[in-house]
Design a protein around this motif. Structure first.
Motif, PDB file in Angstrom:
ATOM      1  N   GLN A   1     -11.695  37.743   1.769  1.00 54.83           N
ATOM      2  CA  GLN A   1     -12.768  38.553   1.206  1.00 54.83           C
ATOM      3  C   GLN A   1     -13.206  39.596   2.231  1.00 54.83           C
ATOM      4  O   GLN A   1     -13.293  39.310   3.422  1.00 54.83           O
ATOM      5  N   VAL A   2     -13.461  40.810   1.763  1.00 53.78           N
ATOM      6  CA  VAL A   2     -13.918  41.896   2.616  1.00 53.78           C
ATOM      7  C   VAL A   2     -15.197  42.465   2.019  1.00 53.78           C
ATOM      8  O   VAL A   2     -15.265  42.745   0.824  1.00 53.78           O
ATOM      9  N   HIS A   3     -16.208  42.628   2.856  1.00 49.75           N
ATOM     10  CA  HIS A   3     -17.487  43.199   2.414  1.00 49.75           C
ATOM     11  C   HIS A   3     -17.638  44.576   3.037  1.00 49.75           C
ATOM     12  O   HIS A   3     -17.465  44.731   4.250  1.00 49.75           O
ATOM     13  N   LEU A   4     -17.943  45.568   2.203  1.00 47.17           N
ATOM     14  CA  LEU A   4     -17.997  46.951   2.658  1.00 47.17           C
ATOM     15  C   LEU A   4     -19.350  47.565   2.332  1.00 47.17           C
ATOM     16  O   LEU A   4     -19.827  47.441   1.201  1.00 47.17           O
ATOM     17  N   VAL A   5     -19.946  48.242   3.300  1.00 46.34           N
ATOM     18  CA  VAL A   5     -21.241  48.890   3.090  1.00 46.34           C
ATOM     19  C   VAL A   5     -21.168  50.325   3.591  1.00 46.34           C
ATOM     20  O   VAL A   5     -20.950  50.559   4.782  1.00 46.34           O
ATOM     21  N   GLU A   6     -21.339  51.269   2.666  1.00 48.57           N
ATOM     22  CA  GLU A   6     -21.274  52.681   3.026  1.00 48.57           C
ATOM     23  C   GLU A   6     -22.644  53.215   3.408  1.00 48.57           C
ATOM     24  O   GLU A   6     -23.685  52.704   2.970  1.00 48.57           O
ATOM     25  N   SER A   7     -22.631  54.283   4.204  1.00 46.27           N
ATOM     26  CA  SER A   7     -23.856  54.993   4.560  1.00 46.27           C
ATOM     27  C   SER A   7     -23.495  56.430   4.897  1.00 46.27           C
ATOM     28  O   SER A   7     -22.313  56.759   5.076  1.00 46.27           O
ATOM     29  N   GLY A   8     -24.504  57.287   4.977  1.00 47.21           N
ATOM     30  CA  GLY A   8     -24.277  58.649   5.423  1.00 47.21           C
ATOM     31  C   GLY A   8     -24.269  59.703   4.340  1.00 47.21           C
ATOM     32  O   GLY A   8     -24.158  60.893   4.640  1.00 47.21           O
ATOM     33  N   GLY A   9     -24.370  59.290   3.085  1.00 47.19           N
ATOM     34  CA  GLY A   9     -24.398  60.275   2.024  1.00 47.19           C
ATOM     35  C   GLY A   9     -25.699  61.055   2.038  1.00 47.19           C
ATOM     36  O   GLY A   9     -26.626  60.748   2.785  1.00 47.19           O
ATOM     37  N   GLY A  10     -25.765  62.095   1.204  1.00 49.06           N
ATOM     38  CA  GLY A  10     -26.977  62.888   1.129  1.00 49.06           C
ATOM     39  C   GLY A  10     -26.724  64.201   0.434  1.00 49.06           C
ATOM     40  O   GLY A  10     -25.685  64.392  -0.203  1.00 49.06           O
ATOM     41  N   SER A  11     -27.685  65.096   0.559  1.00 49.08           N
ATOM     42  CA  SER A  11     -27.585  66.409  -0.055  1.00 49.08           C
ATOM     43  C   SER A  11     -27.362  67.456   1.024  1.00 49.08           C
ATOM     44  O   SER A  11     -27.991  67.415   2.080  1.00 49.08           O
ATOM     45  N   VAL A  12     -26.482  68.388   0.749  1.00 47.45           N
ATOM     46  CA  VAL A  12     -26.152  69.425   1.715  1.00 47.45           C
ATOM     47  C   VAL A  12     -25.794  70.697   0.955  1.00 47.45           C
ATOM     48  O   VAL A  12     -25.349  70.636  -0.199  1.00 47.45           O
ATOM     49  N   GLN A  13     -25.986  71.816   1.597  1.00 48.72           N
ATOM     50  CA  GLN A  13     -25.603  73.079   0.972  1.00 48.72           C
ATOM     51  C   GLN A  13     -24.112  73.325   1.169  1.00 48.72           C
ATOM     52  O   GLN A  13     -23.496  72.797   2.112  1.00 48.72           O
ATOM     53  N   ALA A  14     -23.563  74.120   0.307  1.00 52.96           N
ATOM     54  CA  ALA A  14     -22.144  74.470   0.400  1.00 52.96           C
ATOM     55  C   ALA A  14     -21.845  75.041   1.782  1.00 52.96           C
ATOM     56  O   ALA A  14     -22.627  75.820   2.337  1.00 52.96           O
ATOM     57  N   GLY A  15     -20.733  74.599   2.342  1.00 55.39           N
ATOM     58  CA  GLY A  15     -20.355  75.004   3.681  1.00 55.39           C
ATOM     59  C   GLY A  15     -20.808  74.052   4.759  1.00 55.39           C
ATOM     60  O   GLY A  15     -20.374  74.152   5.918  1.00 55.39           O
ATOM     61  N   GLY A  16     -21.677  73.126   4.395  1.00 47.76           N
ATOM     62  CA  GLY A  16     -22.205  72.172   5.347  1.00 47.76           C
ATOM     63  C   GLY A  16     -21.265  71.005   5.596  1.00 47.76           C
ATOM     64  O   GLY A  16     -20.154  70.951   5.062  1.00 47.76           O
ATOM     65  N   SER A  17     -21.750  70.054   6.397  1.00 47.97           N
ATOM     66  CA  SER A  17     -20.940  68.904   6.795  1.00 47.97           C
ATOM     67  C   SER A  17     -21.720  67.612   6.617  1.00 47.97           C
ATOM     68  O   SER A  17     -22.956  67.611   6.681  1.00 47.97           O
ATOM     69  N   LEU A  18     -21.000  66.549   6.407  1.00 46.12           N
ATOM     70  CA  LEU A  18     -21.557  65.203   6.352  1.00 46.12           C
ATOM     71  C   LEU A  18     -20.532  64.239   6.915  1.00 46.12           C
ATOM     72  O   LEU A  18     -19.324  64.478   6.785  1.00 46.12           O
ATOM     73  N   THR A  19     -21.015  63.167   7.503  1.00 48.47           N
ATOM     74  CA  THR A  19     -20.120  62.105   7.936  1.00 48.47           C
ATOM     75  C   THR A  19     -20.537  60.808   7.259  1.00 48.47           C
ATOM     76  O   THR A  19     -21.686  60.378   7.390  1.00 48.47           O
ATOM     77  N   LEU A  20     -19.610  60.224   6.539  1.00 50.14           N
ATOM     78  CA  LEU A  20     -19.832  58.934   5.892  1.00 50.14           C
ATOM     79  C   LEU A  20     -19.306  57.826   6.794  1.00 50.14           C
ATOM     80  O   LEU A  20     -18.315  58.007   7.511  1.00 50.14           O
ATOM     81  N   SER A  21     -19.962  56.698   6.741  1.00 41.74           N
ATOM     82  CA  SER A  21     -19.518  55.538   7.504  1.00 41.74           C
ATOM     83  C   SER A  21     -19.443  54.328   6.593  1.00 41.74           C
ATOM     84  O   SER A  21     -20.185  54.232   5.609  1.00 41.74           O
ATOM     85  N   CYS A  22     -18.557  53.416   6.937  1.00 37.05           N
ATOM     86  CA  CYS A  22     -18.372  52.200   6.155  1.00 37.05           C
ATOM     87  C   CYS A  22     -18.245  51.034   7.115  1.00 37.05           C
ATOM     88  O   CYS A  22     -17.288  50.969   7.896  1.00 37.05           O
ATOM     89  N   ALA A  23     -19.204  50.140   7.067  1.00 35.77           N
ATOM     90  CA  ALA A  23     -19.155  48.939   7.891  1.00 35.77           C
ATOM     91  C   ALA A  23     -18.430  47.845   7.126  1.00 35.77           C
ATOM     92  O   ALA A  23     -18.836  47.494   6.004  1.00 35.77           O
ATOM     93  N   ALA A  24     -17.367  47.319   7.722  1.00 39.65           N
ATOM     94  CA  ALA A  24     -16.558  46.296   7.070  1.00 39.65           C
ATOM     95  C   ALA A  24     -16.754  44.948   7.756  1.00 39.65           C
ATOM     96  O   ALA A  24     -16.840  44.865   8.974  1.00 39.65           O
ATOM     97  N   SER A  25     -16.841  43.924   6.968  1.00 35.41           N
ATOM     98  CA  SER A  25     -16.935  42.565   7.511  1.00 35.41           C
ATOM     99  C   SER A  25     -16.071  41.644   6.675  1.00 35.41           C
ATOM    100  O   SER A  25     -15.696  41.968   5.546  1.00 35.41           O
ATOM    101  N   GLY A  26     -15.739  40.499   7.226  1.00 35.73           N
ATOM    102  CA  GLY A  26     -14.862  39.562   6.537  1.00 35.73           C
ATOM    103  C   GLY A  26     -13.464  39.648   7.102  1.00 35.73           C
ATOM    104  O   GLY A  26     -13.276  39.844   8.296  1.00 35.73           O
ATOM    105  N   ASN A  27     -12.478  39.548   6.241  1.00 36.68           N
ATOM    106  CA  ASN A  27     -11.082  39.557   6.675  1.00 36.68           C
ATOM    107  C   ASN A  27     -10.610  40.992   6.885  1.00 36.68           C
ATOM    108  O   ASN A  27      -9.977  41.600   6.026  1.00 36.68           O
ATOM    109  N   THR A  28     -10.941  41.549   8.066  1.00 37.83           N
ATOM    110  CA  THR A  28     -10.642  42.949   8.328  1.00 37.83           C
ATOM    111  C   THR A  28      -9.678  43.099   9.498  1.00 37.83           C
ATOM    112  O   THR A  28      -9.835  43.981  10.325  1.00 37.83           O
ATOM    113  N   ASP A  29      -8.669  42.226   9.566  1.00 40.05           N
ATOM    114  CA  ASP A  29      -7.722  42.379  10.666  1.00 40.05           C
ATOM    115  C   ASP A  29      -6.891  43.649  10.471  1.00 40.05           C
ATOM    116  O   ASP A  29      -7.034  44.363   9.498  1.00 40.05           O
TER     117      ASP A  29
END
Length: 118
Positions: A1-29
């Motif tokens: 089993q793998v548990h995934l939690v995303e973060s980093g989304g949001g609102s941005v104007q065209a041309g902008g940047s965002l970085t999304l992150s995903c923390a994984a736990s469980g069987n993540t070899d």
């Protein structure tokens, strides 16, 4: 089993940047493929970028040159850096992972919303 939690989304104007992150736990070899997918209203979920079990990275055409996927294996965190964002990038972004030994993307997080305004 793998548990995934995303973060980093949001609102941005065209041309902008965002970085999304995903923390994984469980069987993540190392024998697990991971990737980012997205789903826009009225559209099917589509793959954005992925890291295969052998470390090979692939991008969908719309992401090439603008998005960068990376994995911090020591902390089990998957990132997606997005730049030169366009309104058509507006979607719910999901972190997904495959079962060990497979690349079936059987596991998904709850998603994080990205909204790009013109």
């Amino acid at each position: 089993q793998v548990h995934l939690v995303e973060s980093g989304g949001g609102s941005v104007q065209a041309g902008g940047s965002l970085t999304l992150s995903c923390a994984a736990s469980g069987n993540t070899d190392s024998d697990v493929c991971m990737g980012w997918f997205r789903s826009a209203p009225g559209k099917q979920r589509e793959r954005v970028a992925g890291i295969a079990r052998d470390g090979r990275i692939t991008y969908k055409d719309f992401a090439k040159g603008r998005f960068t996927i990376s994995k911090d294996s020591s902390n089990n965190i998957l990132h997606l850096h997005m730049s030169s964002l366009k309104p058509e990038d507006t979607a719910m972004y999901y972190c997904m992972a495959g079962r060990p030994g497979l690349c079936d993307y059987a596991y998904s997080g709850q998603g994080t919303q990205v909204t790009v305004s013109s």
